[in-house]
Design an enzyme around this catalytic site. Sequence first.
Site, PDB file in Angstrom:
ATOM      1  CG  HIS A  10      99.000  30.950  15.515  1.00 49.33           C
ATOM      2  ND1 HIS A  10      99.972  29.992  15.394  1.00 49.33           N
ATOM      3  CD2 HIS A  10      99.240  31.577  16.703  1.00 49.33           C
ATOM      4  CE1 HIS A  10     100.775  30.030  16.434  1.00 49.33           C
ATOM      5  NE2 HIS A  10     100.342  30.999  17.248  1.00 49.33           N
ATOM      6  CB  CYS A  11      94.634  28.578  18.652  1.00 49.79           C
ATOM      7  SG  CYS A  11      93.780  28.714  20.238  1.00 49.79           S
ATOM      8  N   PRO A  12      96.278  31.396  19.956  1.00 51.83           N
ATOM      9  CG  PRO A  12      95.497  33.448  20.762  1.00 51.83           C
ATOM     10  CD  PRO A  12      95.346  32.487  19.621  1.00 51.83           C
TER      11      PRO A  12
END
Length: 646
Positions: free
Chosen positions: A453-455
């Site tokens: 999951h990429c912020p």
Amino acid sequence: MEEVDPSCNPVQPLLEGGSGGTATTGEKQKDAMVDLQPGQEDYSNYDIVRAVQFGIMARVYELVEGGLNVNEMDRENVSILHWAAINNRLDIVKYLVGKGAIVDRFGGDLDSTPLHWATRQGHLTMVVLLLGFGADPTLRDGQGFSCIHLASQFGHTAIVAYLIAKGGDVDMVDRNGMTPLMYSSYRVFGYDPTRLLITMGAGINKQDKVNGNTPLHLACQTGNTCVVKMLFDKKADLDILNAKGQTAMDAAAEYKHANIVKRMKQERADRGLDHTNFVSKFTGNKNTRTRVMWWFPFFAVYAIGIIPELSIPWYYKLILALLSAGIWKFLQMFFFDERLMNIVPVSVYLSSKLMMYITWFLYLLPYVEMTWTKTVLFLLNTVLLCYNFYMAWQTDPGFIKSNREQKLQTIIDLAEKQTLTLNQFCSTCLIHRPIRSKHCSACDKCVAKFDHHCPWTDNCIGAYNHKYFIGFLMFLLCMLSWCVHGTFAYWRANCPFDIYEDGITGILYKVLKTSPWVFWVGANAMVHIVWVTVLLSCQLYQVVWLGMTTNERMNHGRYTYLSGNYPQSHAHGHSHGDDKECKHKVKNPFDRGPIRNLIDILDLQFCGLLRPNRIDWMNLYSLPGHKTPSLGKMNFGVSRENYQFV
């Protein structure tokens, strides 16, 4: 049924014994379980109970065929079928039922059925088998528990899922009015089976009939922060009063769980409760705080660069800097919360990118020798950067979806194939997870071919947007390089410096005096280059050289298909001592070599010369070349007609 003292806690008796009853009963059931086969002994002297406990089928057959009554109760008022159920002796149970054993026979100190005994010990295969023979999971034992209550309080998530899928009432109450969700909230300090029960529609605001407690009250009493957070997310009512006139927050305070009291106050503020004036209502609104946190980086990034750049006396700059710091402290006090680091990365990227482009056109462009070729490359890089960022940000990464009927059927199929485990089954999404998929806690969904999951894109990176994420990193690195190139061109023209003559401090003085704004932009670009280069290098190494995702590389010990021994019951395909570190070599069955891995991840194709290996990651449940087991055939020797899908 005996009366219950209203003053007692209906779940307290569960804490007094190891198996949900008295300590004596718990010890008896523990002693009844036999996991190890004995040595070469003479089984001819075993009585029926000992033969069943050890699983000596030949001796059981000899005694029963010799005239033993299969429904005879021993001196502890326990039937043979009880002993077989608690020891998970599937073949013996089939044989005994075939000889007329009563499936729903009550016995033992807890006055429970064999199905109750199997449920307490978490024997899913035995539960499936007994249900197939007509066992009734709604029967209550001497304590008033049905099987779903037992499975919930002992954390047997797979059994809870199967019982509900077979038509069990997710809100079934025991004699004290306690639901399965209440028991899991009180006793199980983890996500499951509470998460599964909530997903299946359990009533989160129901109250027991003795103490009037809701699941949130019970979680607050025991300090179960994990369950409290889940109930917050599902908007559990915070104002319900129990029989003592307490809210859930009052219960947490009584049991001295200060961290939960603090979270409860924050949750009440998020929902706009307890506000006495307009200001508190405004600052407590969750949507307002989200917008403030999202836009704050734009203010901060530009304030840091603009204030020193202004052509005003230094004391005015100091006043503006102090005013900006005061605004930051005010926002931090009234608007920032624990979600800050999940919200700001995207806005930091967008604000920094916009700042760099503004600087490029207003400050740097006149000092960069932009030929026609350079101009085209710059514009092309800009277009591709925006496109790949937008696609990585907005594209569905491969969220796995199913309707309720499919979810229930999946549970039944996996349970009846003896494969209903949390490694294959997601207790939140209630789906059979495809290989290489994972549940993302941030998105609260299962993602096919999950990478991470990429912020920075506020999205998961998975099967359908991984190539856009890699493209985003590549073109972002190019844009940052352009910015650094323009910054040094600006400095060469306006403040030439030499590292040997000026030194580091002299150089900093020159560039800051010339333009603090350009210095700030250049420093940002150089810092971003570092992390983008590291992240891009890791991504390319994993997907090109190893053919793995970030999740697989970080957690390869959890996945059997990376061990080279597929399938295996052991988590990574071999055994070793409990205190020995696993040093096995990862063998990735999806690695096709660096060139073909690159073609696959970028989905490149060209006139048949470049042919990506396109796999439907949403529906891949076993390795290519391995036959997927049929889910339509029972493995227990029980007619499938005994199972009715509800």
